[in-house]
Design an enzyme around this catalytic site. Structure first.
Site, PDB file in Angstrom:
ATOM      1  N   GLU A 166       0.784  -1.236   0.000  1.00 49.90           N
ATOM      2  CA  GLU A 166       0.000   0.000   0.000  1.00 49.90           C
ATOM      3  C   GLU A 166       0.820   1.292   0.000  1.00 49.90           C
ATOM      4  O   GLU A 166       0.375   2.316  -0.521  1.00 49.90           O
ATOM      5  CB  GLU A 166      -0.928   0.036   1.229  1.00 49.90           C
ATOM      6  CG  GLU A 166      -2.051  -0.985   1.222  1.00 49.90           C
ATOM      7  CD  GLU A 166      -1.648  -2.355   1.699  1.00 49.90           C
ATOM      8  OE1 GLU A 166      -2.326  -3.335   1.357  1.00 49.90           O
ATOM      9  OE2 GLU A 166      -0.634  -2.444   2.431  1.00 49.90           O
TER      10      GLU A 166
ATOM     11  N   ASP B 176       6.806 -11.826   9.095  1.00 45.28           N
ATOM     12  CA  ASP B 176       7.479 -12.980   8.487  1.00 45.28           C
ATOM     13  C   ASP B 176       8.707 -12.453   7.764  1.00 45.28           C
ATOM     14  O   ASP B 176       8.889 -11.233   7.664  1.00 45.28           O
ATOM     15  CB  ASP B 176       6.543 -13.710   7.521  1.00 45.28           C
ATOM     16  CG  ASP B 176       6.033 -12.798   6.412  1.00 45.28           C
ATOM     17  OD1 ASP B 176       6.579 -12.859   5.295  1.00 45.28           O
ATOM     18  OD2 ASP B 176       5.103 -12.006   6.663  1.00 45.28           O
TER      19      ASP B 176
END
Length: 235
Positions: free
Chosen positions: A181, A204
């Protein structure tokens, strides 16, 4: 004064909006930060709330996933609702080797593989950068926190598609993490003369093989990022 995607009335949004991707996370953040949070929009399930935090007005609203979705909401907030700054707060996949799962990234810029910014200025490769004032406020709030990193990320259009060698090349160029985004949000802020920042928790890692956060951890281990985002909101 409803828009095609926001049902709020004029004056319903504070000058600063915290913007996670998930509308349910927006609801949790709103009630965590504000005792007086009230729902101001719920078009298509994209929830937005306004209230006060430590006596100052604040709004929280979801953006959905990806630059097209975030771009719609950020544009309408800046263009129609008088919002001055938007701070994305969410999760990221780590890329740089020194960035670890659970760390926080303050994104000063966002490379992208998207075409959304390609035609903004004819003949120019637009540089999507955060507001320095907001980034400085976030880093000041971080203090001596050693698990906060500041630098560029990459905003990608694809979540699953892998381009061979691309992640290693991004790491070699100092890219800290990946989201979907920030690049569009930074460009829209520049278009309207407003401010934007992205603060992300590493959930992650794309290169080091660390164990990913569980969905529950993604919702609970973002307190540092949220603290920095609030500091930027009130810069």
């Amino acid at each position: 004064m409803a828009t095609p995607h926001i049902s709020a009335a004029e004056g319903d949004f504070a000058p600063a909006v915290l913007m996670p991707g998930d509308p349910k996370r927006a609801e949790r953040i709103a009630h965590q930060l504000m005792d007086d949070a009230r729902l101001v929009t719920d078009v298509r399930g994209m929830l937005g709330f306004t209230g006060t935090h430590q006596g100052r007005p604040l709004s929280v609203m979801g953006s959905g996933m990806g630059q097209p979705s975030a771009g719609i909401y950020v544009t309408e907030l800046f263009r129609f609702y008088g919002v001055e700054r938007v701070i994305r707060v969410g999760t990221t996949g780590g890329i740089a080797h020194h960035v670890k799962v659970g760390d926080v990234i303050v994104a000063t810029g966002a490379h992208t593989d998207s075409g959304m910014n390609a035609m903004r200025i004819p003949g120019i490769h637009f540089s999507a950068v955060a507001s320095f004032e907001l980034a400085a406020a976030a880093m000041a709030a971080a203090g001596e926190e050693d698990r906060v990193h500041v630098g560029p990320i990459v905003s990608k259009d694809h979540f699953y598609m892998v381009v061979p060698g691309q992640v290693d090349a991004l790491a070699a160029y100092g890219v800290l993490g990946v989201d979907m985004e920030a690049a569009a949000m930074y460009a829209i802020a520049a278009e309207y003369g407003k401010q934007a920042l992205t603060v992300l928790t590493v959930s992650d890692h794309l290169l080091d093989g660390s164990e990913d956060m569980s969905s529950e951890e993604r919702e609970t281990r973002f307190s540092t990022a949220l603290k920095l985002a609030v500091a930027a909101a009130f810069a």
